[in-house]
Design an enzyme around this catalytic site. Structure first.
Site, PDB file in Angstrom:
ATOM      1  N   ALA A  40       0.826  -1.212   0.000  1.00  0.00           N
ATOM      2  CA  ALA A  40       0.000   0.000   0.000  1.00  0.00           C
ATOM      3  C   ALA A  40       0.856   1.256   0.000  1.00  0.00           C
ATOM      4  O   ALA A  40       1.734   1.420   0.848  1.00  0.00           O
ATOM      5  CB  ALA A  40      -0.915   0.007   1.217  1.00  0.00           C
ATOM      6  N   GLY A  65       6.439   1.200   5.679  1.00  0.00           N
ATOM      7  CA  GLY A  65       7.357   0.268   5.017  1.00  0.00           C
ATOM      8  C   GLY A  65       7.435   0.493   3.520  1.00  0.00           C
ATOM      9  O   GLY A  65       8.519   0.495   2.927  1.00  0.00           O
ATOM     10  N   CYS A  66       6.287   0.709   2.906  1.00  0.00           N
ATOM     11  CA  CYS A  66       6.261   0.907   1.455  1.00  0.00           C
ATOM     12  C   CYS A  66       6.935   2.216   1.064  1.00  0.00           C
ATOM     13  O   CYS A  66       7.569   2.311   0.018  1.00  0.00           O
ATOM     14  CB  CYS A  66       4.828   0.851   0.942  1.00  0.00           C
ATOM     15  SG  CYS A  66       4.079  -0.778   1.179  1.00  0.00           S
ATOM     16  N   THR A  67       6.822   3.222   1.919  1.00  0.00           N
ATOM     17  CA  THR A  67       7.483   4.497   1.658  1.00  0.00           C
ATOM     18  C   THR A  67       8.995   4.333   1.742  1.00  0.00           C
ATOM     19  O   THR A  67       9.724   4.804   0.855  1.00  0.00           O
ATOM     20  CB  THR A  67       6.985   5.580   2.640  1.00  0.00           C
ATOM     21  OG1 THR A  67       5.573   5.752   2.439  1.00  0.00           O
ATOM     22  CG2 THR A  67       7.695   6.909   2.414  1.00  0.00           C
ATOM     23  N   ALA A  85      10.142   2.463  -1.432  1.00  0.00           N
ATOM     24  CA  ALA A  85      10.044   3.280  -2.646  1.00  0.00           C
ATOM     25  C   ALA A  85      11.101   4.381  -2.663  1.00  0.00           C
ATOM     26  O   ALA A  85      11.736   4.632  -3.695  1.00  0.00           O
ATOM     27  CB  ALA A  85       8.638   3.876  -2.757  1.00  0.00           C
TER      28      ALA A  85
END
Length: 163
Positions: free
Chosen positions: A40, A45-47, A50
């Site tokens: 998401a 974590g995804c930030t 990325a």
């Protein structure tokens, strides 16, 4: 859910990016692509993951790789994520999870000790031949967001241009 392995044909895909353009695996004919799946946009974590990919983009590109991130988010959320974090690579929307499923990146997983169904953070390195058919060179499932890009760079022997 079946997982992909090294040597498998990579499932072809065409998905929308935040600008409304259709992006296909075949668009990368003659290239090597790091295709990573994340749960998401705009989550911690995804930030981290990325931003790490975006920060290493010059070195990754210099080593002959492209990067594509895919999540079940809609294009509007991905556009906001891209702008907020100034990401320099394509983010693709897979809201029906068809590509996630084809790559084995959606299914049963453990989250805080409970089994749930969701996105399995995964990374693939795909060599796309001149005909636009991809082959899996690296298949990694259940990767950690923090430190993953550095680990992948070491495994792919992508040097740090700053060092």
């Amino acid at each position: 859910m079946s997982k992909l392995a090294v040597g498998d044909v990579a499932p072809a895909f065409t998905l929308p990016d935040p600008d409304g353009h259709a992006v296909s695996l075949a668009d990368y004919a003659g290239r090597r692509v790091i295709v990573y799946f994340f749960p998401a946009a705009m989550t911690p974590g995804c930030t981290i993951q990325a931003v790490d990919f975006s920060g290493a983009l010059a070195e990754i590109a210099a080593a002959g790789f492209d990067v594509v991130g895919i999540s079940p988010d809609g294009v509007e959320k991905l556009a906001k994520f891209r702008a907020q974090e100034d990401l320099g690579f394509p983010l693709l929307a897979d809201p029906d999870k068809s590509v996630l499923s084809a790559y084995g990146a959606f299914g049963r997983k453990l989250l805080y000790g409970k089994e749930i169904e969701g996105v399995i953070r995964s990374t693939f390195v795909v060599s796309v031949d001149d005909a636009g058919v991809g082959h899996v060179d690296v298949a990694q499932y259940n990767v950690k967001a923090t430190g993953h890009v550095a680990k992948l760079r070491r495994e792919l022997k992508i040097p740090d241009l700053a060092g």
